[in-house]
Motif scaffolding. Structure first.
Motif, mmCIF file in Angstrom:
data_model
loop_
_atom_site.group_PDB
_atom_site.id
_atom_site.type_symbol
_atom_site.label_atom_id
_atom_site.label_comp_id
_atom_site.label_asym_id
_atom_site.label_seq_id
_atom_site.Cartn_x
_atom_site.Cartn_y
_atom_site.Cartn_z
ATOM 1 N N THR A 9 0.826 -1.198 0.000
ATOM 2 C CA THR A 9 0.000 0.000 0.000
ATOM 3 C C THR A 9 0.867 1.258 0.000
ATOM 4 O O THR A 9 1.846 1.341 0.746
ATOM 5 N N LEU A 10 0.488 2.214 -0.834
ATOM 6 C CA LEU A 10 1.044 3.563 -0.813
ATOM 7 C C LEU A 10 -0.146 4.466 -0.556
ATOM 8 O O LEU A 10 -1.111 4.466 -1.329
ATOM 9 N N SER A 11 -0.105 5.225 0.529
ATOM 10 C CA SER A 11 -1.265 6.016 0.907
ATOM 11 C C SER A 11 -0.833 7.354 1.471
ATOM 12 O O SER A 11 0.183 7.448 2.148
ATOM 13 N N GLY A 12 -1.621 8.415 1.185
ATOM 14 C CA GLY A 12 -1.364 9.729 1.744
ATOM 15 C C GLY A 12 -1.360 10.792 0.673
ATOM 16 O O GLY A 12 -2.100 10.711 -0.298
ATOM 17 N N PHE A 13 -0.498 11.815 0.868
ATOM 18 C CA PHE A 13 -0.414 12.907 -0.093
ATOM 19 C C PHE A 13 1.039 13.327 -0.230
ATOM 20 O O PHE A 13 1.881 12.967 0.575
ATOM 21 N N GLY A 14 1.320 14.067 -1.301
ATOM 22 C CA GLY A 14 2.670 14.497 -1.621
ATOM 23 C C GLY A 14 2.970 14.166 -3.070
ATOM 24 O O GLY A 14 2.074 13.828 -3.839
ATOM 25 N N THR A 15 4.233 14.261 -3.455
ATOM 26 C CA THR A 15 4.647 13.984 -4.826
ATOM 27 C C THR A 15 5.520 12.746 -4.849
ATOM 28 O O THR A 15 6.478 12.652 -4.082
ATOM 29 N N VAL A 16 5.193 11.811 -5.737
ATOM 30 C CA VAL A 16 5.981 10.595 -5.907
ATOM 31 C C VAL A 16 6.625 10.682 -7.289
ATOM 32 O O VAL A 16 5.943 10.558 -8.309
ATOM 33 N N SER A 17 7.939 10.923 -7.319
ATOM 34 C CA SER A 17 8.669 11.079 -8.572
ATOM 35 C C SER A 17 9.194 9.759 -9.105
ATOM 36 O O SER A 17 9.498 9.639 -10.295
ATOM 37 N N ALA A 18 9.343 8.781 -8.253
ATOM 38 C CA ALA A 18 9.882 7.476 -8.658
ATOM 39 C C ALA A 18 8.880 6.735 -9.524
ATOM 40 O O ALA A 18 7.667 6.911 -9.397
ATOM 41 N N ALA A 19 9.395 5.897 -10.410
ATOM 42 C CA ALA A 19 8.533 5.014 -11.195
ATOM 43 C C ALA A 19 7.904 3.992 -10.246
ATOM 44 O O ALA A 19 8.544 3.556 -9.283
ATOM 45 N N ILE A 20 6.660 3.644 -10.512
ATOM 46 C CA ILE A 20 5.955 2.681 -9.668
ATOM 47 C C ILE A 20 5.515 1.497 -10.521
ATOM 48 O O ILE A 20 4.865 1.672 -11.552
ATOM 49 N N ALA A 21 5.870 0.312 -10.087
ATOM 50 C CA ALA A 21 5.453 -0.918 -10.755
ATOM 51 C C ALA A 21 4.938 -1.873 -9.683
ATOM 52 O O ALA A 21 5.292 -1.743 -8.519
ATOM 53 N N GLY A 22 4.103 -2.801 -10.063
ATOM 54 C CA GLY A 22 3.635 -3.780 -9.088
ATOM 55 C C GLY A 22 2.143 -3.975 -9.154
ATOM 56 O O GLY A 22 1.490 -3.638 -10.127
ATOM 57 N N SER A 23 1.608 -4.506 -8.051
ATOM 58 C CA SER A 23 0.173 -4.792 -8.012
ATOM 59 C C SER A 23 -0.379 -4.550 -6.616
ATOM 60 O O SER A 23 -1.066 -5.383 -6.051
ATOM 61 N N GLY A 24 -0.088 -3.383 -6.085
ATOM 62 C CA GLY A 24 -0.597 -3.026 -4.768
ATOM 63 C C GLY A 24 -1.732 -2.026 -4.872
ATOM 64 O O GLY A 24 -2.369 -1.886 -5.918
ATOM 65 N N THR A 25 -1.978 -1.297 -3.788
ATOM 66 C CA THR A 25 -3.035 -0.290 -3.727
ATOM 67 C C THR A 25 -2.417 1.074 -3.470
ATOM 68 O O THR A 25 -1.611 1.230 -2.550
ATOM 69 N N ILE A 26 -2.815 2.059 -4.271
ATOM 70 C CA ILE A 26 -2.322 3.429 -4.130
ATOM 71 C C ILE A 26 -3.529 4.305 -3.831
ATOM 72 O O ILE A 26 -4.484 4.355 -4.618
ATOM 73 N N THR A 27 -3.492 4.987 -2.678
ATOM 74 C CA THR A 27 -4.628 5.783 -2.219
ATOM 75 C C THR A 27 -4.204 7.207 -1.918
ATOM 76 O O THR A 27 -3.279 7.432 -1.135
ATOM 77 N N SER A 40 3.440 1.395 -14.057
ATOM 78 C CA SER A 40 3.208 0.149 -14.770
ATOM 79 C C SER A 40 2.720 -0.888 -13.774
ATOM 80 O O SER A 40 2.753 -0.665 -12.566
ATOM 81 N N GLY A 41 2.257 -1.998 -14.273
ATOM 82 C CA GLY A 41 1.735 -3.036 -13.389
ATOM 83 C C GLY A 41 0.230 -2.968 -13.306
ATOM 84 O O GLY A 41 -0.440 -2.317 -14.105
ATOM 85 N N THR A 42 -0.306 -3.611 -12.294
ATOM 86 C CA THR A 42 -1.755 -3.705 -12.132
ATOM 87 C C THR A 42 -2.186 -3.131 -10.789
ATOM 88 O O THR A 42 -2.998 -3.719 -10.080
ATOM 89 N N ASN A 43 -1.639 -1.982 -10.442
ATOM 90 C CA ASN A 43 -2.001 -1.344 -9.183
ATOM 91 C C ASN A 43 -3.469 -0.940 -9.178
ATOM 92 O O ASN A 43 -4.051 -0.629 -10.214
ATOM 93 N N THR A 44 -4.060 -0.914 -7.992
ATOM 94 C CA THR A 44 -5.413 -0.420 -7.786
ATOM 95 C C THR A 44 -5.303 0.984 -7.225
ATOM 96 O O THR A 44 -4.553 1.216 -6.274
ATOM 97 N N PHE A 45 -6.049 1.924 -7.803
ATOM 98 C CA PHE A 45 -6.007 3.316 -7.365
ATOM 99 C C PHE A 45 -7.315 3.678 -6.688
ATOM 100 O O PHE A 45 -8.393 3.347 -7.195
ATOM 101 N N THR A 46 -7.227 4.368 -5.544
ATOM 102 C CA THR A 46 -8.419 4.811 -4.824
ATOM 103 C C THR A 46 -8.183 6.231 -4.324
ATOM 104 O O THR A 46 -7.050 6.710 -4.255
ATOM 105 N N ILE A 47 -9.285 6.887 -3.949
ATOM 106 C CA ILE A 47 -9.216 8.230 -3.377
ATOM 107 C C ILE A 47 -10.023 8.222 -2.096
ATOM 108 O O ILE A 47 -11.195 7.819 -2.099
ATOM 109 N N GLY A 48 -9.398 8.656 -1.007
ATOM 110 C CA GLY A 48 -10.095 8.734 0.277
ATOM 111 C C GLY A 48 -11.175 9.797 0.231
ATOM 112 O O GLY A 48 -11.224 10.618 -0.689
ATOM 113 N N ASN A 49 -12.043 9.819 1.230
ATOM 114 C CA ASN A 49 -13.106 10.828 1.241
ATOM 115 C C ASN A 49 -12.874 11.928 2.269
ATOM 116 O O ASN A 49 -13.783 12.657 2.619
#
Length: 170
Positions: A9-27, A40-49
């Protein structure tokens, strides 16, 4: 390159400059999470409320349609090129924002539902978006919305932008 491992899981706010690959969850939650690096990869993207939760794409990415409702914003930055697979709907309290040269593509269609907002800012261009009754469209300076389908009771605010080829339903 960064990797969001299976189940990671990658969650929160800010800037991510690195390339992201994999199959986790990014929120994105509690602010803007700007993904600048290659994805790249099959990551799942979500947005908190939580108020201000924004997921911004500033690179090329392909994602599945997201849930967009209260306090949830999907932003395509000036250098972003986002492809959405599956019909994207922006629901009550949600926002889809395109900035500058950012582009968005969804072969299944994009619908701005009642209470949802489409914001085109600083030269952005969008096409083929359906605005349902109760939706709001903001067209800023230097922006263009082409071939939109606009239902009755839609608020369209044009300030220096262009609305062309729209079908206005009665």
């Amino acid at each position: 390159a960064g990797t969001v491992t299976n189940g990671g899981t990658l969650s929160g706010f800010g800037t991510v400059s690195a390339a992201i690959a994999g199959s986790g969850t990014i929120t994105a939650s509690g602010g803007t999470l700007n993904l600048v690096g290659a994805l790249s990869g099959t990551n799942t993207f979500t947005i908190g409320n939580t108020a201000g939760s924004t997921l911004e794409f500033s690179n090329t990415a392909t994602i599945s349609a997201l849930t967009l409702g209260t306090n949830q914003t999907l932003e395509v930055g000036a250098t972003g090129n986002l492809t959405i697979t599956g019909a994207q709907t922006v629901g009550n309290g949600g926002t889809l924002m395109l900035v500058g040269g950012g582009t968005i593509t969804d072969a299944s269609g994009i619908t701005i539902a009642s209470g949802g907002t489409l914001a085109l800012l600083s030269g952005a261009t969008a096409a083929g978006i359906t605005l349902q009754a109760g939706a709001t469209e903001i067209i800023g300076t230097g922006t263009t919305l082409n071939n939109a389908v606009i239902s009755p009771s839609v608020t369209v605010l044009v300030s220096g932008g262009t609305l062309s080829g729209a079908t206005v339903l009665s």
